[in-house]
Design a protein around this motif. Sequence first.
Motif, short mmCIF file in Angstrom:
data_model
loop_
_atom_site.label_atom_id
_atom_site.label_comp_id
_atom_site.label_asym_id
_atom_site.label_seq_id
_atom_site.Cartn_x
_atom_site.Cartn_y
_atom_site.Cartn_z
N LEU A 1 -55.31 48.05 -42.38
CA LEU A 1 -54.24 47.30 -43.03
C LEU A 1 -53.04 47.13 -42.11
CD1 LEU A 1 -54.26 48.82 -46.65
CD2 LEU A 1 -55.11 46.58 -45.93
N LEU B 1 -52.11 43.27 -41.49
CA LEU B 1 -51.14 42.73 -42.43
C LEU B 1 -49.76 42.65 -41.78
CD1 LEU B 1 -51.97 44.55 -45.77
CD2 LEU B 1 -52.27 42.15 -45.28
N THR C 1 -45.95 44.74 -45.60
CA THR C 1 -46.83 44.78 -46.77
C THR C 1 -47.89 45.87 -46.68
OG1 THR C 1 -48.24 43.09 -45.75
CG2 THR C 1 -46.53 42.33 -47.28
N LEU D 1 -55.72 44.28 -51.43
CA LEU D 1 -55.23 43.87 -50.11
C LEU D 1 -56.39 43.72 -49.13
CD1 LEU D 1 -52.05 46.15 -49.68
CD2 LEU D 1 -52.13 43.72 -50.28
N SER E 1 -58.27 40.61 -49.94
CA SER E 1 -57.52 39.42 -49.48
C SER E 1 -57.77 39.16 -48.01
CB SER E 1 -56.02 39.61 -49.74
OG SER E 1 -55.75 39.69 -51.12
N VAL F 1 -51.44 37.71 -49.41
CA VAL F 1 -51.23 39.03 -50.00
C VAL F 1 -49.96 39.04 -50.83
CG1 VAL F 1 -52.43 40.17 -48.11
CG2 VAL F 1 -49.97 39.84 -47.97
N LEU G 1 -44.57 45.09 -54.24
CA LEU G 1 -45.27 46.31 -53.87
C LEU G 1 -44.34 47.51 -53.84
CD1 LEU G 1 -47.63 44.96 -51.07
CD2 LEU G 1 -48.21 45.48 -53.44
#
Length: 616
Positions: free
Chosen positions: A325, A329, A333, A471, A474, A481, A487
């Motif tokens: 992640l 990302l 996020t 997530l 996505s 996202v 979040l």
Amino acid sequence: MVHDYIAVFKEESLSISPNDQIPCIKELIPFELSQSLLFVVEVLGWNPKYRKALGAVIEAVPRTSNLFFTNHLLSLVYGIYEEEVHAPLQPPNETNELDHYDRAFTIDPPLSKDLDDAVSLTPLPEDGNYELAVLIANVAKHINENHPLDKKAKQRGTSVYGAKQSCASNRIGRVSHMFPSSITSQLSLDHLEKRHVLCLPATVAIKEGVVTSVVSGNPKEAMVTSQVRFTYETAKKVMHNEQLVDDDETRMQVEAFDDATGPKSRMIDTLNLLYKIAMYLRIKRLGDAGYCYGQSEEGEESNWQTHLLIEELMIFCNASVAEYLHERLPQQTALLRAQMPPLEEEKHNFINQNQNCLSHSLSLKRYLNNPSDEAGSFIMSGTTLQLLIDACSKGDHIQLASVLSNNKLYPQLAMAEAMLRSINRKASYVVIESSKEHICANHSHNSLALSAYTHFTSPIRRYFDLVVQRLVMSLIEGKPVAENCELAKLCSQLNVRNKIAKDFEKADNKACITRSCEISLERAEAFVIKSSNKSNDSFELSFTSSHYECIHGRDTSFSESDLNFHHKIEDGATKSIVWKIVSISLHQSFNLFSHPDVIDMPSANLKAPRLSEVSK
């Protein structure tokens, strides 16, 4: 329905002045009732001009130690309930393009209903290599953000597990599921049920029977059919080639697995190889501390190898997803589970007070600036010494390692571990908000010794894991996202719900121990430790059994004046006190934990070390 023991106020008992928005109560609940009942009150309104709110009694619970009413009261206090939501799951889009793992199996407690995870180990064509797959139920595939089930799950935040109680051959506990039980069963990775999963694959290299590397791949969608449903106990028996005498169902599942996979991939070999992989990952992460493992629940101590196996594979999966992640990302996020290290001043005090004994512990010596320094004198109780003698006489190296690495069995290390718990900061859910290059250094997980960590492996029982799953989905599907502000608010909410769940579990454990002691008094071994943040003459008890982990801190805090010492020796700023290991009897109610009469003081024939360190 209004019960006859709930006070109902007549209309004339209320007065409303022209300027008031809420009525004033002239009549209160009778004193006699308040002594025998506890009242559940729903707040109707709260005028800023008044100190107290206006409420209506909606339920009365007897003041009793009866476990049913205690459990009910705790559920009311902490807002723990399970509400059925009648809404079908979204049917996923069926496809034949997904990999299907048909050599997978689960390892869980005997009565678990929420089987989130399965594991699979498959030989690869390359000599000595294997594909490890950690397979997680794909809840996001069935429940999106707009689903009625999602709203309730977000409010609850997590499944809540009550105290375990003995029942026939098992220890069972009350569970309040995040999703309704009927939905949980449809998502669970049950035996021979084909399910959608998110898979974290990894390539394992093995040379001459030794694991040399474990390299994770990217998460992907997959299908799984679990072939065996293990408990920690049955998995341990298969690992050690013991007969499954009383479990014909698991035995037949294992035999079917072996028949389908052939002699080179029998279940016994698969489990033992997975244990080697788990130990490789653990030692790589923790160093020498990786050899310590003493976290099994009461009744599960002999199954620590299978607990370690699953725990390490899940930690590996969560850490790999956190890195995935963070790399892909936008930094604001990424959702992480973070635990900052202790404050430097508190860490310095911890080292200074315990530096003579820390090098005796594989798990604690990492806090020393120079671990090679000569260690001070070390104390061992007769009980621990006997455990070591028994393990050596039987040639049981696993039991020997377990006793040697369990800090709770040694007075000085028990004291050091208790002090470390008091200075460790709480782990929490966070959203990365900075744009620094090495952002994960500021959101590491100290206790796990990981630079980035998240929760991904339990989406049936933790809402945060479901959000992380979305997530990941996505990214796999190339969709946008969620916004950072949404979040961040969600993390704050889930942190609160997690704390409430943990507080409930501790209170429920205390209630069950109290009830158990009402029926039959329990005697538990504990070491006396000196607390650095209490008054000079106070100390706390550290229990050697994990059964009493819910009882600590203020519940086991005593003053020296509570005890009838046989004699004291005072020498300047230090003092020595003579007594044996303390036994504490817990019964009747919670407040007896702080009552001096519950401490037994056997005649002393052993001199304890200075109280500023530890008393035995």
